[in-house]
Design a protein around this motif. Structure first.
Motif, PDB file in Angstrom:
ATOM      1  N   GLN A   5      -0.640  -9.500 -13.973  1.00  0.00           N
ATOM      2  CA  GLN A   5       0.656  -9.099 -14.500  1.00  0.00           C
ATOM      3  C   GLN A   5       0.896  -7.593 -14.400  1.00  0.00           C
ATOM      4  N   ASN A   6      -0.176  -6.823 -14.324  1.00  0.00           N
ATOM      5  CA  ASN A   6      -0.038  -5.370 -14.243  1.00  0.00           C
ATOM      6  C   ASN A   6       0.625  -4.916 -12.938  1.00  0.00           C
ATOM      7  N   ALA A   7       0.696  -5.816 -11.966  1.00  0.00           N
ATOM      8  CA  ALA A   7       1.330  -5.461 -10.695  1.00  0.00           C
ATOM      9  C   ALA A   7       2.826  -5.201 -10.869  1.00  0.00           C
ATOM     10  N   LYS A   8       3.400  -5.713 -11.934  1.00  0.00           N
ATOM     11  CA  LYS A   8       4.830  -5.501 -12.177  1.00  0.00           C
ATOM     12  C   LYS A   8       5.097  -4.178 -12.894  1.00  0.00           C
ATOM     13  N   LYS A   9       4.042  -3.514 -13.338  1.00  0.00           N
ATOM     14  CA  LYS A   9       4.201  -2.277 -14.095  1.00  0.00           C
ATOM     15  C   LYS A   9       4.120  -1.053 -13.179  1.00  0.00           C
ATOM     16  N   ILE A  10       4.727   0.018 -13.630  1.00  0.00           N
ATOM     17  CA  ILE A  10       4.645   1.291 -12.906  1.00  0.00           C
ATOM     18  C   ILE A  10       3.975   2.305 -13.829  1.00  0.00           C
ATOM     19  N   GLY A  11       2.678   2.494 -13.654  1.00  0.00           N
ATOM     20  CA  GLY A  11       1.930   3.416 -14.490  1.00  0.00           C
ATOM     21  C   GLY A  11       1.871   4.801 -13.894  1.00  0.00           C
ATOM     22  N   PRO A  12       1.336   5.766 -14.632  1.00  0.00           N
ATOM     23  CA  PRO A  12       1.216   7.144 -14.123  1.00  0.00           C
ATOM     24  C   PRO A  12       0.351   7.234 -12.872  1.00  0.00           C
ATOM     25  N   GLY A  13      -0.677   6.382 -12.787  1.00  0.00           N
ATOM     26  CA  GLY A  13      -1.532   6.375 -11.600  1.00  0.00           C
ATOM     27  C   GLY A  13      -0.760   5.981 -10.359  1.00  0.00           C
ATOM     28  N   TYR A  14       0.109   4.973 -10.518  1.00  0.00           N
ATOM     29  CA  TYR A  14       0.918   4.525  -9.382  1.00  0.00           C
ATOM     30  C   TYR A  14       1.906   5.612  -8.967  1.00  0.00           C
ATOM     31  N   VAL A  73       6.341  -4.527  -4.769  1.00  0.00           N
ATOM     32  CA  VAL A  73       5.087  -5.251  -4.947  1.00  0.00           C
ATOM     33  C   VAL A  73       4.725  -5.863  -3.591  1.00  0.00           C
ATOM     34  N   PHE A  74       3.476  -5.673  -3.166  1.00  0.00           N
ATOM     35  CA  PHE A  74       3.015  -6.185  -1.879  1.00  0.00           C
ATOM     36  C   PHE A  74       2.092  -7.380  -2.080  1.00  0.00           C
ATOM     37  N   LEU A  75       2.130  -8.297  -1.132  1.00  0.00           N
ATOM     38  CA  LEU A  75       1.120  -9.355  -1.070  1.00  0.00           C
ATOM     39  C   LEU A  75       0.151  -8.996   0.053  1.00  0.00           C
ATOM     40  N   ALA A  76      -1.159  -9.105  -0.231  1.00  0.00           N
ATOM     41  CA  ALA A  76      -2.181  -8.738   0.744  1.00  0.00           C
ATOM     42  C   ALA A  76      -3.313  -9.757   0.720  1.00  0.00           C
ATOM     43  N   ARG A  77      -4.098  -9.787   1.778  1.00  0.00           N
ATOM     44  CA  ARG A  77      -5.196 -10.752   1.847  1.00  0.00           C
ATOM     45  C   ARG A  77      -6.194 -10.479   0.715  1.00  0.00           C
ATOM     46  N   SER A  78      -6.786 -11.538   0.232  1.00  0.00           N
ATOM     47  CA  SER A  78      -7.588 -11.468  -0.994  1.00  0.00           C
ATOM     48  C   SER A  78      -8.957 -10.811  -0.820  1.00  0.00           C
ATOM     49  N   LEU A  86     -12.177  -3.283  -7.983  1.00  0.00           N
ATOM     50  CA  LEU A  86     -11.272  -3.111  -6.846  1.00  0.00           C
ATOM     51  C   LEU A  86      -9.991  -3.903  -7.057  1.00  0.00           C
ATOM     52  N   GLY A  87     -10.142  -5.103  -7.616  1.00  0.00           N
ATOM     53  CA  GLY A  87      -8.975  -5.934  -7.871  1.00  0.00           C
ATOM     54  C   GLY A  87      -7.971  -5.243  -8.767  1.00  0.00           C
ATOM     55  N   ASN A  88      -8.432  -4.708  -9.875  1.00  0.00           N
ATOM     56  CA  ASN A  88      -7.531  -4.034 -10.810  1.00  0.00           C
ATOM     57  C   ASN A  88      -6.992  -2.724 -10.229  1.00  0.00           C
ATOM     58  N   PHE A  89      -7.792  -2.095  -9.366  1.00  0.00           N
ATOM     59  CA  PHE A  89      -7.311  -0.882  -8.705  1.00  0.00           C
ATOM     60  C   PHE A  89      -6.117  -1.215  -7.807  1.00  0.00           C
ATOM     61  N   PHE A  90      -6.259  -2.258  -6.991  1.00  0.00           N
ATOM     62  CA  PHE A  90      -5.156  -2.631  -6.106  1.00  0.00           C
ATOM     63  C   PHE A  90      -3.964  -3.178  -6.892  1.00  0.00           C
ATOM     64  N   ILE A  91      -4.240  -3.886  -7.984  1.00  0.00           N
ATOM     65  CA  ILE A  91      -3.148  -4.354  -8.833  1.00  0.00           C
ATOM     66  C   ILE A  91      -2.355  -3.168  -9.379  1.00  0.00           C
ATOM     67  N   SER A  92      -3.061  -2.092  -9.762  1.00  0.00           N
ATOM     68  CA  SER A  92      -2.381  -0.899 -10.278  1.00  0.00           C
ATOM     69  C   SER A  92      -1.495  -0.253  -9.220  1.00  0.00           C
ATOM     70  N   LEU A  93      -1.785  -0.523  -7.938  1.00  0.00           N
ATOM     71  CA  LEU A  93      -0.966  -0.018  -6.840  1.00  0.00           C
ATOM     72  C   LEU A  93       0.098  -1.033  -6.440  1.00  0.00           C
ATOM     73  N   LYS A  94       0.268  -2.054  -7.289  1.00  0.00           N
ATOM     74  CA  LYS A  94       1.301  -3.083  -7.103  1.00  0.00           C
ATOM     75  C   LYS A  94       1.023  -3.949  -5.865  1.00  0.00           C
ATOM     76  N   ILE A  95      -0.227  -4.339  -5.706  1.00  0.00           N
ATOM     77  CA  ILE A  95      -0.646  -5.223  -4.619  1.00  0.00           C
ATOM     78  C   ILE A  95      -1.249  -6.484  -5.223  1.00  0.00           C
ATOM     79  N   LEU A  96      -0.762  -7.626  -4.782  1.00  0.00           N
ATOM     80  CA  LEU A  96      -1.252  -8.921  -5.267  1.00  0.00           C
ATOM     81  C   LEU A  96      -2.040  -9.630  -4.169  1.00  0.00           C
ATOM     82  N   PRO A  97      -3.088 -10.379  -4.536  1.00  0.00           N
ATOM     83  CA  PRO A  97      -3.887 -11.075  -3.527  1.00  0.00           C
ATOM     84  C   PRO A  97      -3.275 -12.416  -3.102  1.00  0.00           C
TER      85      PRO A  97
END
Length: 336
Positions: A5-14, A73-78, A86-97
Motif C-alpha cells: 500500500q505504501n506504493a500509493k504514498k509520496i514520502g520525502p524519500g521519493y 506507480v510502475f509495475l516491474a518484474r518481481s 529491497l521490496g520496501n525500498f522499491f515500494i517507496s519508489l512507487k514500484i509494484l511487483p
C-alpha cells in the motif's frame, strides 16, 4: 514484510529521489532529450501509460522525467523484490511487483493483490505505468503486446460501470544509443485512448474487445517509436537510417539537429525499405548488398558515415568524394 500500500504514498524519500532522478536524466545522463506530446497526459484523471520497453530501468526513468508534476506507480518484474528490504525500498519508489510463471506457480496468486492495488491507483485519479511488451529488448522493434495492461484497463472500467474516465496514453521511446553515455533521447506521447470508447464492444464480447484494444495500442506505439519489424534484414534497416538520413532531411526540409525531425527521417526511410522488401525484393537485395559492402569498408577504414554528410570546405569535398568512390559504388541520391 513488504507493505504494498505504501506504493500509493509520496514520502520525502521519493520526492528526493525524483528530484535527483529528473535532473540527472535530462541534464547529465543524456546530451539532449526531447519530449513531444506531453500535453496528451491528462491532469486529474486516471491515466494508464503503456510505453515500449527497450532499455530496462532507463525506460522507466524516461517516463518519470517526462512530466515532473506526476508521480506514477510502475509495475516491474518481481525478481528485483528479492528481500523485504529491497521490496520496501522499491515500494517507496512507487514500484509494484508483478509475478510471472517463471517465478513459480505458487507466486502467481500474489498478482491478484497487485491487480486490485493497480485499480485503486487509477480510481484515485493517479498515473499507472505498465510496459505492455512485458519484457525489454535492445532492438528498435516493438514486440507483440501482452494482455496485462488491457485487463487492468477493462477491469477498472467494468468495476466502475464504465463511468471512470480512464485514459490510456501510448508513448514511444527512441534512443540514439542504448548504452552510450551522453547520447540523445526522444520520447513521443500520442493521443490518449479513452476506455469508454470501447464500452459497447466490451459489453458485446469482452475477449474480442480486449484484442481490439491491444491492436489499437500496438499500432499507436509502433507509430510513436522507431519500429523495424523485419527481423531478417534488421541490420540493413538499421544501417539505412544512418546512410540516408541526410538525403531525406534535405529533400523533406527537415533539421536533423531536432530529434523529432530525425525521427521523421527514420520513419520515412524504414517505410521506404519496407515497401522495397514487399514489392521489389530484387531491388532491395541490390541495396542490401551495397549497403553491407559500404559499412564493411567503413569499418575496415575505421571511419563513420557522418563524415560524408556535410563537408565544409573545397578540400573536404575533394577528400570525401575520393573516399566515397573508394568505399562504395552506392549512389544514395537515386534511392529517394
Amino acid at each position: 514484510m513488504i507493505k504494498l500500500q505504501n506504493a500509493k504514498k509520496i514520502g520525502p524519500g521519493y520526492k528526493f529521489f525524483k528530484f535527483l532522478s529528473d535532473r540527472y536524466h535530462d541534464n547529465l545522463y543524456y546530451r539532449r532529450v526531447e519530449y513531444t506530446g506531453v500535453e496528451n497526459i491528462p491532469e486529474n484523471k486516471p491515466v494508464l501509460i503503456g510505453p515500449n520497453h527497450q532499455n530496462a530501468l532507463i525506460d522507466a526513468m524516461a517516463i518519470l522525467a517526462s512530466k515532473r508534476s506526476q508521480a506514477p506507480v510502475f509495475l516491474a518484474r518481481s525478481d528485483i523484490f528479492s528481500t523485504d528490504f529491497l521490496g520496501n525500498f522499491f515500494i517507496s519508489l512507487k514500484i509494484l511487483p508483478v509475478y510471472r510463471l517463471r517465478d513459480g506457480k505458487d507466486k502467481l496468486a500474489k498478482n491478484e493483490e497487485i491487480f486490485d492495488l493497480s485499480v485503486e491507483v487509477l480510481e484515485e485519479n493517479k498515473v499507472l505505468v505498465i510496459f505492455p511488451e512485458a519484457e525489454h529488448t535492445g532492438y528498435r522493434s516493438i514486440l507483440t503486446l501482452k494482455k496485462g495492461l488491457m485487463r487492468v484497463a477493462y477491469h477498472t472500467a467494468e468495476k466502475n460501470n464504465f463511468e471512470i474516465d480512464l485514459h490510456i496514453v501510448p508513448p514511444g521511446i527512441s534512443y540514439e544509443n542504448y548504452y552510450k553515455y551522453r547520447a540523445k533521447l526522444l520520447v513521443n506521447y500520442g493521443k490518449p485512448i479513452r476506455i469508454v470508447d470501447y464500452k459497447e464492444k466490451y459489453m458485446e464480447n469482452p475477449q474480442s474487445a480486449l484484442l481490439i484494444l491491444k491492436k489499437d495500442l500496438q499500432e499507436a506505439i509502433e507509430g510513436l517509436a522507431i519500429h523495424i519489424k523485419n527481423k531478417e534484414h534488421y541490420e540493413t534497416f538499421e544501417n539505412s537510417r544512418e546512410l540516408y538520413d541526410f538525403t531525406v532531411a534535405a529533400k523533406e526540409n527537415l533539421n536533423l539537429k531536432k530529434l523529432s525531425d530525425k525521427f521523421k527521417c527514420d520513419k520515412k526511410i524504414i517505410a521506404k525499405f519496407n515497401n522495397l522488401v514487399e514489392q521489389k525484393p530484387e531491388k532491395f537485395t541490390e541495396y542490401k548488398i551495397k549497403i553491407t559492402e559500404y559499412f564493411s569498408n567503413l569499418k575496415k577504414s575505421k571511419m563513420k558515415d557522418y563524415l560524408f554528410d556535410n563537408p565544409i570546405s573545397l578540400t573536404g569535398n575533394l577528400v570525401v568524394s575520393l573516399l566515397w568512390l573508394i568505399l562504395s559504388p552506392l549512389l544514395i541520391t537515386g534511392f529517394i
